[in-house]
Design an enzyme around this catalytic site. Structure first.
Site, PDB file in Angstrom:
ATOM      1  N   LYS A 189       0.860  -1.171   0.000  1.00  0.00           N
ATOM      2  CA  LYS A 189       0.000   0.000   0.000  1.00  0.00           C
ATOM      3  C   LYS A 189       0.909   1.239   0.000  1.00  0.00           C
ATOM      4  CE  LYS A 189      -2.693   3.389   1.569  1.00  0.00           C
ATOM      5  NZ  LYS A 189      -2.178   4.764   1.679  1.00  0.00           N
ATOM      6  N   GLU A 265       8.846   1.521  11.554  1.00  0.00           N
ATOM      7  CA  GLU A 265       9.917   2.536  11.520  1.00  0.00           C
ATOM      8  C   GLU A 265       9.222   3.879  11.530  1.00  0.00           C
ATOM      9  OE1 GLU A 265      11.754   5.491  10.614  1.00  0.00           O
ATOM     10  OE2 GLU A 265      11.997   4.712   8.564  1.00  0.00           O
ATOM     11  N   CYS A 300      13.543  10.498   7.222  1.00  0.00           N
ATOM     12  CA  CYS A 300      13.208  10.140   8.603  1.00  0.00           C
ATOM     13  C   CYS A 300      14.410  10.211   9.532  1.00  0.00           C
ATOM     14  CB  CYS A 300      12.561   8.762   8.653  1.00  0.00           C
ATOM     15  SG  CYS A 300      13.469   7.481   7.782  1.00  0.00           S
ATOM     16  N   GLU A 401       9.607  16.370  15.293  1.00  0.00           N
ATOM     17  CA  GLU A 401      10.075  16.079  13.939  1.00  0.00           C
ATOM     18  C   GLU A 401       9.395  17.035  12.968  1.00  0.00           C
ATOM     19  OE1 GLU A 401      10.939  12.181  11.195  1.00  0.00           O
ATOM     20  OE2 GLU A 401       9.044  12.252  12.279  1.00  0.00           O
TER      21      GLU A 401
END
Length: 505
Positions: A189, A265, A300, A401
């Protein structure tokens, strides 16, 4: 080499596949729903993609399960799987320009990076796992003399892989390649922002010889298609890369369904810790700047926190700013562009919101922070590399973040304080330490709570090493042989050999 104008012309005539890829063929969603995929280069709609609903997800998972049970892939000789995946790697490289254009158009990556990094990395990942298959041995346990215990690896079954928009081809390959190599079926996906390259990859997999139903791609909205995949009782494992918030949903979906395995993750706020004995300031500055500004900061493990000893702060910061200003921000379809776009307006506005936070926290904008637009491009989402100085490591800029080209700079004095600040984060994906003292380097590497620690470098990576995090950065590992094991189930076969001595015939 194709010129900027050549790439623009090719993008204008792009007609990508836009259906669901289920059981070896493209098809529309059962309810006919679609969603637009918008190019961040100029804000135009590239295609209308079929939006998988719950019934479509069930179709894909059922096809994957049926293919797994039939054994046309799962029970074949590993050398057959090896040959097919090597051929897929070759096909990826044979179609490098098409895939690069799809990736650049969809993500805003510079076309030079898509050609030189994204597509070759995807191809290498499939080849590496293919070539590993006849080099991974089963084990024999140290049993008593009257027994033989063989520990072997078998595929898990159906793998649901949910990937983000920042590196679609690379991260898809990290998950799909080892899963297929181990003999599983896969339902991928992709992010609704970036589905184009995944659909073409699945088509190439069929061309390479992957049987129908073994590799399926279901574009769709996360709260519909992603949730349905996470809850499906025939999915044996979900592997997800994305935000911590969504990652926790997949843990919930697993508990609500069949208790499937989940690997996550979930991002980071990675520190680069620069000690006073850093040595080569210019090399450090280049690594710091590229570590956060590459892909417009949408990485990331990007080095978004610069923790620098106050004794070298001024010199290093000046060099980092110099490197940042030298990077060419521009049209992703220009081969000279080094920094491309933010993925969409929602993400751009989120980043800009942090500038207001910085102002409220009394943080200095040392460089950048301006929205720009390349000549000849109307629309799109472009933002200059930004350096924020005087950041409180415990504040929002130091902890959250941002996922954009924003470097947060904080100071300390002495290695112990630097490592303490680095570890004062809910994330633990990556970190680096810069020092000329080998003892300090080894000690710091042990003390830093991160899945990857670089010493005197940053973001040097290869498929040969595992990638994943500590703390809220998630668990499980992509890349390396550890990932191959992650898509396998260990089976013990215990054979009783008897207690009597061998007799004569």
């Amino acid at each position: 080499m194709t010129t900027k104008q050549g790439w623009i012309q090719r993008a204008a005539t792009l007609k990508p596949s836009s259906g669901l890829y289920i059981d070896g063929a493209f098809r529309s969603a059962r309810d006919g729903q679609t969603f637009p995929t918008v190019s961040p280069r100029d804000g135009t709609v590239t295609a209308h993609i079929a939006a998988a609903g719950e019934t479509d997800v069930d179709d894909a998972v059922t096809a994957a399960h049926r293919a797994y049970e039939a054994g046309a892939w799962s029970r074949t000789d590993r050398r057959y799987r090896q040959d097919v995946l090597v051929r897929l790697s070759e096909l990826i490289l044979e179609n490098v320009e098409e895939l690069a254009l799809l990736e650049s158009t969809d993500t805003g990556h510079p076309i030079s990076d898509a050609l030189g990094v994204d597509v070759p990395s995807c191809a290498r990942t499939f080849r590496w796992y293919a070539e590993a298959l006849d080099k991974v041995y089963d084990d024999v346990a140290p049993t008593p003399r009257n027994a033989l215990a063989i520990i072997s690896r078998e595929p898990l079954g159906v793998i649901g892989a949910v990937v983000p928009w920042n590196y679609p081809l690379i991260i898809s390959a990290w998950k799909v390649a080892p899963a297929l190599a181990a003999g599983n079926s896969v339902v991928l996906k992709p992010s609704e922002q970036t589905s184009l390259s995944a659909l073409r990859l699945a088509e190439l997999a069929t061309e390479a010889g992957v049987p129908a139903g073994v590799f399926n791609v279901i574009p769709g909205l996360g709260h519909v298609a992603g949730a349905a995949l996470g809850r499906h009782p025939l999915v044996d494992k979900i592997t997800f890369t994305g935000s911590p918030e969504v990652g926790r949903y997949f843990q919930l979906y697993a508990s609500e369904s069949n208790g499937k395995q989940v690997a996550l993750e979930l991002g980071g706020k990675s520190p680069q810790v620069v000690l006073h004995d850093v040595g080569d300031i210019k090399a450090c500055a280049s690594a710091v700047a590229w570590g956060i500004f590459y892909n417009a900061g949408q990485t990331c493990h990007g080095g978004s926190r610069l923790l620098v000893d106050e004794r070298v702060h001024d010199e290093l910061l000046a060099e980092v700013i110099k490197v940042g200003r030298s990077l060419k921000l521009g049209d992703p379809l220009d081969p000279e562009t080094q920094i491309g776009t933010i993925i969409d307006d929602t993400q751009l506005q989120s980043i800009l919101g942090y500038y207001k936070v910085a102002e409220a926290e009394g943080i200095t904008v040392a460089s950048g922070g301006t929205q720009v637009r390349p000549d000849g491009v109307e629309g799109g989402y472009y933002l200059e590399p930004t350096v924020l100085d005087g950041v409180d490591n415990a504040g929002r800029i130091g902890q959250e973040e941002i996922f954009g080209p924003v470097l947060a700079v904080s100071t300390f004095r002495g290695a112990a304080e630097g490592i303490r600040l680095a570890n004062e984060s809910k994330y633990g994906l990556a970190a680096s330490i810069w020092t000329q003292d080998i003892t300090t380097a080894h000690t710091a590497a042990r003390e830093l709570r991160a899945g990857t620690v670089w010493v005197n470098t940053f973001d040097v990576a290869d498929i040969i090493t595992p990638f994943g995090g500590f703390k809220e950065s998630g668990f499980g590992r992509d890349r390396s042989l550890h990932a191959l094991d992650a898509y396998s189930a260990l089976k013990t076969t215990w054979i009783h050999l008897g207690d009597a001595p061998l007799g004569d015939d």
